[in-house]
Design a protein around this motif. Structure first.
Motif, short mmCIF file in Angstrom:
data_model
loop_
_atom_site.label_atom_id
_atom_site.label_comp_id
_atom_site.label_asym_id
_atom_site.label_seq_id
_atom_site.Cartn_x
_atom_site.Cartn_y
_atom_site.Cartn_z
N PRO A 156 13.72 11.06 3.43
CA PRO A 156 12.42 10.39 3.38
C PRO A 156 11.48 10.77 4.52
N ARG A 157 12.01 11.28 5.60
CA ARG A 157 11.18 11.64 6.76
C ARG A 157 10.57 13.03 6.62
N LYS A 158 11.02 13.81 5.61
CA LYS A 158 10.55 15.19 5.46
C LYS A 158 9.89 15.36 4.09
N SER A 159 9.07 16.36 3.99
CA SER A 159 8.32 16.59 2.75
C SER A 159 9.05 17.50 1.77
N ASP A 160 9.95 18.34 2.26
CA ASP A 160 10.67 19.27 1.40
C ASP A 160 12.06 18.73 1.08
N THR A 209 0.83 -1.20 0.00
CA THR A 209 0.00 0.00 0.00
C THR A 209 0.87 1.25 0.00
N VAL A 210 0.32 2.35 -0.50
CA VAL A 210 1.02 3.63 -0.49
C VAL A 210 0.86 4.27 0.88
N ILE A 211 1.97 4.57 1.53
CA ILE A 211 1.91 5.16 2.87
C ILE A 211 2.28 6.64 2.87
N GLN A 212 2.82 7.13 1.76
CA GLN A 212 3.16 8.55 1.66
C GLN A 212 3.25 8.95 0.20
N ALA A 213 2.82 10.18 -0.11
CA ALA A 213 2.89 10.71 -1.47
C ALA A 213 3.36 12.15 -1.42
N ARG A 214 4.47 12.44 -2.10
CA ARG A 214 4.96 13.81 -2.22
C ARG A 214 4.54 14.34 -3.59
N LYS A 215 3.45 15.06 -3.62
CA LYS A 215 2.95 15.59 -4.88
C LYS A 215 3.78 16.80 -5.31
N ASP A 216 3.92 16.96 -6.62
CA ASP A 216 4.68 18.07 -7.20
C ASP A 216 6.09 18.15 -6.63
N ALA A 217 6.71 16.98 -6.51
CA ALA A 217 8.11 16.95 -6.04
C ALA A 217 9.03 17.61 -7.05
N HIS A 218 8.70 17.52 -8.33
CA HIS A 218 9.45 18.16 -9.41
C HIS A 218 8.48 18.91 -10.31
N ASP A 219 9.03 19.86 -11.07
CA ASP A 219 8.21 20.58 -12.05
C ASP A 219 8.09 19.82 -13.36
#
Length: 401
Positions: free
Chosen positions: A123-127, A85-95
């Motif tokens: 991996p623990r941070k969103s930015d 299962t997906v446990i995290q998603a970083r949307k718009d990580a790149h342009d």
């Protein structure tokens, strides 16, 4: 092992570091996992679709509990490999769409997109930790040099760059000159002292770390088409320090020895489909090599069937040569004293060969001289521009392929 059908074109593959499990990123956006055994049997573990857009790149965490996936959706997805299962998603990580992803350290990832932007992630941070934009074309591959904590990146802009991930500046510590060709893949050999780069024109460029990153020191032609993927052999093989696996657009997965250059054999054949990705299981130390092309199947090949048989053949040939050598020496001896030893003269091997030729000429039964045949020029090498430090490969490098 029978081919594993996946139902869509494979963009990338990754193996679990300790378990016999392989993950595939597909054109339709799905990520599929398969378990396999020693006999080559396989079964699907899970299938998940984090995005409707293609999944271009995959990599696992150090313990294999997490799988990171990225692609055309410009996002980075973290998948639990136990539950699927997906446990995290970083949307718009790149342009732009993400083309390559690699785990560098337990708490650091690198990603590269179609515009040449490289980002480092915790991996623990969103930015992102840092971002680099010194490339202006797509990032094709990454190589991690753990001794110096350097990230090597290759790009479609024709350059190779070196990033010190410990630095604070958003710029590389070194970048090569324009190689006048797209750089598509990268791998290191000889304990990381030499870096091999695959190019669009089918040339293997050799960089020597001790001589800097400005330009390659050797170029090895021979592949008829682009070299899209490179991989090292498990360290258990004696030739692993100088032998690599190459995946080319002509559909052949080759084992190529460097220093000296020699084609050891064809490991797998994908027919008319280009090979995009290759990897060895169990953290690069297993016996199975997975290769993926534009077809809808994952090909798994047993490396032992290629290399261990070859080592046995070479040992048998060496044994035959040792046994036949005394007989040939006896046949050359003459009763009139032509075989008497003359005082050795110091010099190069060519001087020793000259002395041998003179002895043959003064013997009562001289042998007919054989004219050396001219070596045929490699037609494949003629298609590319010869660099300053380029070496020519053996004419029989890919004979019969």
């Amino acid at each position: 092992m029978p081919d594993i059908p996946v139902g869509s074109q494979i963009f990338d593959l990754a193996f679990h570091p300790t378990l016999p499990t392989v993950y595939t990123g597909l054109l339709n956006g799905k990520v599929k996992a398969f378990r396999y055994d020693e006999q080559g049997q396989h079964e699907e573990s899970f299938a998940i679709r984090p995005s409707k857009r293609s999944c271009r790149c995959l990599d696992t965490s150090e313990d294999g509990s997490r799988l990171w996936a990225a692609g055309k959706a410009k996002a980075i997805f973290t998948i639990d490999t136990v539950t699927g299962t997906v446990i995290q998603a970083r949307k718009d990580a790149h342009d732009s769409p993400v083309n390559r992803l690699k785990r560098l350290m337990p708490q650091m990832l690198s990603t590269g997109d179609d515009d040449g932007v490289i980002k480092l992630w915790d991996p623990r941070k969103s930015d992102p930790i840092r971002s680099y934009n010194h490339h202006f074309d797509f990032i094709s591959d990454f190589l991690w040099l753990d001794d110096k904590k350097h990230l090597i990146s290759t790009s479609g802009d024709g350059t190779l760059s070196v990033i010190d991930v410990r630095g604070k500046k958003p710029e590389p510590v070194a970048q090569s000159e324009d190689q006048e060709d797209e750089l598509l893949s990268v791998v290191s050999i000889r304990s990381g002292s030499k870096v091999i780069v695959g190019t669009q024109m089918g040339i293997l460029s050799v960089f020597n770390r001790s001589q800097g990153w400005g330009d390659c020191v050797d170029r090895v032609p021979g592949h008829p088409q682009s070299i899209d993927a490179l991989c090292t052999l498990p360290s258990s093989y004696p030739s692993s320090h100088s032998t690599i696996l190459t995946g080319s657009s002509d559909g052949l997965l080759r084992a190529v020895q460097l220093f000296p250059t020699k084609l050891l054999g064809v490991v797998a054949d994908h027919g008319s489909f280009p090979i995009e990705r290759i990897a060895v299981d169990l953290g690069g130390e297993g016996k199975w090599v997975g290769s993926a092309g534009h077809d809808d199947t994952l090909k798994m090949t047993d490396l032992r069937a290629v290399f261990e048989d070859e080592e046995g053949d070479e040992a048998a040939e060496d044994s035959e040569n040792v046994q036949s050598a005394p007989a040939s020496d006896i046949d050359r001896e003459e009763p009139d004293g032509a075989g008497d030893k003359s005082p050795c003269r110091e010099g190069t091997p060519s001087a020793v060969e000259a002395d041998s030729d003179e002895d043959v000429q003064v013997s009562d039964s001289p042998k007919e001289k054989k004219r050396k045949s001219k070596s045929t020029k490699n037609a494949l090498a003629g298609k590319s521009k010869k660099a300053r430090n380029q070496i020519d490969a053996d004419s029989s490098f890919f004979k019969g392929l």
